[in-house]
Motif scaffolding. Structure first.
Motif, PDB file in Angstrom:
ATOM      1  N   LEU A 274      -2.207 154.998 -24.395  1.00  0.00           N
ATOM      2  CA  LEU A 274      -3.922 154.138 -24.053  1.00  0.00           C
ATOM      3  C   LEU A 274      -3.698 153.997 -22.200  1.00  0.00           C
ATOM      4  O   LEU A 274      -4.915 154.311 -22.258  1.00  0.00           O
ATOM      5  CB  LEU A 274      -3.666 152.546 -24.041  1.00  0.00           C
ATOM      6  CG  LEU A 274      -2.865 152.004 -25.318  1.00  0.00           C
ATOM      7  CD1 LEU A 274      -2.885 150.833 -25.689  1.00  0.00           C
ATOM      8  CD2 LEU A 274      -4.386 152.052 -25.718  1.00  0.00           C
TER       9      LEU A 274
ATOM     10  N   GLU B 202     -12.538 153.599 -32.597  1.00  0.00           N
ATOM     11  CA  GLU B 202     -11.055 152.668 -31.669  1.00  0.00           C
ATOM     12  C   GLU B 202     -10.814 151.617 -32.452  1.00  0.00           C
ATOM     13  O   GLU B 202     -10.283 151.353 -32.905  1.00  0.00           O
ATOM     14  CB  GLU B 202     -12.073 152.064 -29.982  1.00  0.00           C
ATOM     15  CG  GLU B 202     -11.931 153.296 -29.004  1.00  0.00           C
ATOM     16  CD  GLU B 202     -12.881 154.455 -29.304  1.00  0.00           C
ATOM     17  OE1 GLU B 202     -14.200 154.227 -30.304  1.00  0.00           O
ATOM     18  OE2 GLU B 202     -12.722 155.258 -28.152  1.00  0.00           O
TER      19      GLU B 202
ATOM     20  N   LYS C  32      -7.636 151.022 -33.935  1.00  0.00           N
ATOM     21  CA  LYS C  32      -6.967 149.208 -33.990  1.00  0.00           C
ATOM     22  C   LYS C  32      -6.256 148.428 -35.738  1.00  0.00           C
ATOM     23  O   LYS C  32      -5.802 147.954 -35.557  1.00  0.00           O
ATOM     24  CB  LYS C  32      -7.647 148.526 -32.714  1.00  0.00           C
ATOM     25  CG  LYS C  32      -7.343 148.230 -32.094  1.00  0.00           C
ATOM     26  CD  LYS C  32      -8.491 147.584 -30.999  1.00  0.00           C
ATOM     27  CE  LYS C  32      -7.837 146.218 -31.131  1.00  0.00           C
ATOM     28  NZ  LYS C  32      -8.707 145.260 -29.979  1.00  0.00           N
TER      29      LYS C  32
ATOM     30  N   GLY D  90      -2.385 148.181 -32.101  1.00  0.00           N
ATOM     31  CA  GLY D  90      -1.338 149.314 -32.129  1.00  0.00           C
ATOM     32  C   GLY D  90       0.016 148.232 -31.531  1.00  0.00           C
ATOM     33  O   GLY D  90       0.639 148.075 -30.649  1.00  0.00           O
TER      34      GLY D  90
ATOM     35  N   TRP E 220      -2.391 147.232 -28.023  1.00  0.00           N
ATOM     36  CA  TRP E 220      -4.030 147.397 -27.799  1.00  0.00           C
ATOM     37  C   TRP E 220      -4.043 146.107 -27.638  1.00  0.00           C
ATOM     38  O   TRP E 220      -5.087 146.045 -27.023  1.00  0.00           O
ATOM     39  CB  TRP E 220      -4.025 148.510 -28.995  1.00  0.00           C
ATOM     40  CG  TRP E 220      -5.054 149.043 -28.994  1.00  0.00           C
ATOM     41  CD1 TRP E 220      -6.230 148.867 -27.817  1.00  0.00           C
ATOM     42  CD2 TRP E 220      -5.970 150.668 -29.171  1.00  0.00           C
ATOM     43  NE1 TRP E 220      -6.979 149.627 -28.058  1.00  0.00           N
ATOM     44  CE2 TRP E 220      -6.386 150.856 -29.732  1.00  0.00           C
ATOM     45  CE3 TRP E 220      -5.011 150.980 -30.125  1.00  0.00           C
ATOM     46  CZ2 TRP E 220      -7.542 151.194 -29.119  1.00  0.00           C
ATOM     47  CZ3 TRP E 220      -5.281 151.753 -31.377  1.00  0.00           C
ATOM     48  CH2 TRP E 220      -6.600 152.017 -30.793  1.00  0.00           C
TER      49      TRP E 220
END
Length: 261
Positions: free
Chosen positions: A25, A225, A229, A235, A239
């Motif tokens: 990240l 993205e 997720k 994450g 995340w």
């Protein structure tokens, strides 16, 4: 020793997995910032007129900017937007001819001799019709006006959320009732400033409540993205927490590069 390794090895694997997510990240954020920096050719540069305006308060250029070509259709249409019978000093700039002098003191009031264009009739303060009158304006070029006194084109092809902020070349036109020196249409580099209708409050609410399933990223148009997720359960929560912070401070925005509303 073998017993110790068997107990410690699973913990070490989970630790490496957590550190790996954090490193990925952080690397993604750094790459986005570097990409925005390298793709901005204007970094460290300012328009030449911004630097020149700071060198001296007096406009002494003997060269008068060439007047832009006016088509016959535009020349014939100006009487329709020029009110007759009103005060000469209130006429729009397109309705009068003025003998502008460029040796006036910048930022100070200056008087210039003007006359209405053919077919336009105006009166002075005494109520008498005038063919010549004196117009008092602030000595400054049109591109030096306050932003509220001109209108510029807006670009929807540049990223408003980037590091550093990006600019675009805008075409600006001075408002009709504003008088200034030089060309009334000019170019200016402005910061990207447009919106696609995405709400910051909605994005933040989705990030807090359904961020673990990527709902915030899907809402902003960042489906890659969002899928990441969704299949990683945010994450493992890390995340999700980072996205709450990034959306909260406005670092993560819509995928089309627009601003929040």
């Amino acid at each position: 020793m073998a017993t110790i390794c068997q107990i410690w090895r699973p913990d070490r694997g989970r630790c490496f997995k957590t550190y790996g997510i954090i490193i990925l990240l952080c690397t993604d954020l750094v790459l986005q910032c570097v990409d925005g920096y390298l793709s901005s050719p204007h970094v460290g540069q300012e328009p030449p007129y911004t630097r020149d305006a700071q060198h001296g308060p007096v406009i002494t250029s003997p060269v008068v900017p060439a007047a832009s070509a006016v088509s016959p259709a535009e020349e014939e249409s100006y009487p329709s937007k020029c009110p007759s019978g009103g005060l000469c000093s209130r006429l729009p700039a397109d309705c009068i001819h003025c003998d502008y002098q460029y040796n006036c003191t910048y930022g100070k009031p200056a008087n210039f001799t003007c006359k209405p264009k053919k077919g336009v009739h105006c009166i002075g303060g005494s109520g008498q019709q005038q063919t010549n009158f004196s117009l008092s304006i602030i000595c400054q070029f049109c591109w030096q006006l306050d932003p509220s006194q001109y209108r510029c084109s807006n670009s929807t092809n540049c990223m408003t959320v980037s590091c550093p902020r990006k600019r675009y070349n805008a075409t600006c036109d001075v408002l009709d009732h504003v008088h200034c020196l030089g060309k009334r249409r000019f170019l200016k580099r402005l910061f990207c400033n447009w919106t696609g209708g995405y709400k910051w409050s909605t994005a933040l609410a989705l990030s807090i409540t359904l961020g673990g399933f990527g709902a915030d990223r899907f809402y902003l148009g960042q489906w890659r993205e969002g899928l990441g997720k969704l299949f990683s359960f945010g994450g493992l929560g890390i995340w999700t927490l980072i996205d709450v912070l990034l959306i909260g401070v406005g670092y993560v925005g819509p995928a089309d590069g627009s601003l929040y509303i």
